[in-house]
Design a protein around this motif. Sequence first.
Motif, short mmCIF file in Angstrom:
data_model
loop_
_atom_site.label_atom_id
_atom_site.label_comp_id
_atom_site.label_asym_id
_atom_site.label_seq_id
_atom_site.Cartn_x
_atom_site.Cartn_y
_atom_site.Cartn_z
N ALA A 22 0.83 -1.20 0.00
CA ALA A 22 0.00 0.00 0.00
C ALA A 22 0.87 1.25 0.00
CB ALA A 22 -0.94 -0.01 1.20
N ASP A 23 2.01 1.21 0.70
CA ASP A 23 2.94 2.36 0.70
C ASP A 23 3.50 2.62 -0.68
OD1 ASP A 23 2.59 2.86 3.40
OD2 ASP A 23 4.41 1.79 4.00
N GLN A 24 3.87 1.57 -1.41
CA GLN A 24 4.38 1.75 -2.77
C GLN A 24 3.29 2.30 -3.68
OE1 GLN A 24 5.64 -2.34 -3.14
NE2 GLN A 24 7.80 -1.74 -3.22
N PHE A 25 2.08 1.80 -3.54
CA PHE A 25 0.98 2.30 -4.36
C PHE A 25 0.69 3.76 -4.02
CE2 PHE A 25 -3.56 2.92 -5.29
CZ PHE A 25 -3.51 2.73 -6.66
N SER A 26 0.74 4.09 -2.74
CA SER A 26 0.53 5.48 -2.32
C SER A 26 1.56 6.41 -2.94
CB SER A 26 0.58 5.56 -0.80
OG SER A 26 0.44 6.89 -0.37
N SER A 27 2.80 5.96 -3.02
CA SER A 27 3.87 6.74 -3.65
C SER A 27 3.58 6.95 -5.14
CB SER A 27 5.20 6.04 -3.46
OG SER A 27 6.23 6.71 -4.14
N LEU A 28 3.12 5.90 -5.80
CA LEU A 28 2.77 5.99 -7.22
C LEU A 28 1.63 7.00 -7.44
CD1 LEU A 28 3.04 4.85 -10.13
CD2 LEU A 28 1.35 3.15 -9.47
N VAL A 29 0.62 6.94 -6.59
CA VAL A 29 -0.51 7.87 -6.69
C VAL A 29 -0.03 9.30 -6.45
CG1 VAL A 29 -2.69 8.58 -5.60
CG2 VAL A 29 -2.27 6.17 -6.12
N ALA A 30 0.82 9.51 -5.46
CA ALA A 30 1.34 10.85 -5.17
C ALA A 30 2.12 11.41 -6.35
CB ALA A 30 2.22 10.81 -3.91
N GLU A 31 2.94 10.57 -6.98
CA GLU A 31 3.70 11.03 -8.14
C GLU A 31 2.78 11.36 -9.31
OE1 GLU A 31 7.28 9.09 -9.23
OE2 GLU A 31 7.96 8.91 -7.15
N ALA A 32 1.73 10.57 -9.49
CA ALA A 32 0.77 10.86 -10.55
C ALA A 32 0.05 12.18 -10.27
CB ALA A 32 -0.24 9.72 -10.67
N LYS A 33 -0.35 12.40 -9.03
CA LYS A 33 -1.05 13.64 -8.68
C LYS A 33 -0.16 14.86 -8.85
CE LYS A 33 -4.47 11.87 -5.41
NZ LYS A 33 -4.92 11.90 -4.00
N SER A 34 1.13 14.70 -8.61
CA SER A 34 2.05 15.84 -8.72
C SER A 34 2.42 16.16 -10.15
CB SER A 34 3.32 15.58 -7.91
OG SER A 34 4.16 14.65 -8.59
N GLY A 35 2.04 15.28 -11.09
CA GLY A 35 2.33 15.53 -12.50
C GLY A 35 3.59 14.85 -13.01
N LYS A 36 4.31 14.13 -12.14
CA LYS A 36 5.56 13.50 -12.55
C LYS A 36 5.37 12.45 -13.63
CE LYS A 36 8.32 14.18 -8.44
NZ LYS A 36 9.13 13.53 -7.39
N LEU A 37 4.16 11.90 -13.76
CA LEU A 37 3.93 10.84 -14.75
C LEU A 37 3.24 11.35 -16.01
CD1 LEU A 37 2.72 8.03 -12.31
CD2 LEU A 37 5.05 8.56 -13.07
N ASP A 38 2.96 12.65 -16.09
CA ASP A 38 2.24 13.21 -17.22
C ASP A 38 2.95 12.99 -18.56
OD1 ASP A 38 0.33 14.03 -15.46
OD2 ASP A 38 0.80 16.17 -15.60
N GLY A 39 4.27 12.96 -18.56
CA GLY A 39 5.03 12.78 -19.79
C GLY A 39 4.81 11.41 -20.43
N ILE A 40 4.41 10.44 -19.65
CA ILE A 40 4.18 9.10 -20.17
C ILE A 40 3.02 9.10 -21.18
CG2 ILE A 40 3.44 6.76 -19.59
CD1 ILE A 40 4.94 7.13 -16.93
N VAL A 41 1.95 9.81 -20.89
CA VAL A 41 0.79 9.79 -21.76
C VAL A 41 1.00 10.60 -23.03
CG1 VAL A 41 -0.86 9.31 -19.93
CG2 VAL A 41 -0.33 11.67 -20.50
N SER A 42 1.96 11.49 -23.04
CA SER A 42 2.22 12.28 -24.25
C SER A 42 3.35 11.70 -25.08
CB SER A 42 2.52 13.72 -23.86
OG SER A 42 3.70 13.79 -23.09
N ALA A 43 3.96 10.61 -24.62
CA ALA A 43 5.08 10.02 -25.36
C ALA A 43 4.60 9.27 -26.57
CB ALA A 43 5.87 9.08 -24.44
#
Length: 80
Positions: A59-80
């Motif tokens: 759950a901690d790892q998933f929480s980290s993933l969600v936090a990174e998604a919310k902060s925009g760190k993963l936004d580049g993946i969808v535009s690649a």
Amino acid sequence: MSDIQGMDGVDGMNGLDPVATFCGNCDCGCPQLFVDPAAPAERRVVLTDDFGQRVQMSADQFSSLVAEAKSGKLDGIVSA
């Protein structure tokens, strides 16, 4: 999702609590998020894909993933 290997039960999902389906606009076996209440804490969150694979994490790892998604760190993946 019946193609997922190494999972027990009908469609390989017995004992898993569904949380979310990503896509949902087809019958092609969309990625899904589950909680496995019987799994050890470090493997309780289960993410399946439509290629027969799954990832298990805490759950901690998933929480980290969600936090990174919310902060925009993963936004580049969808535009690649």
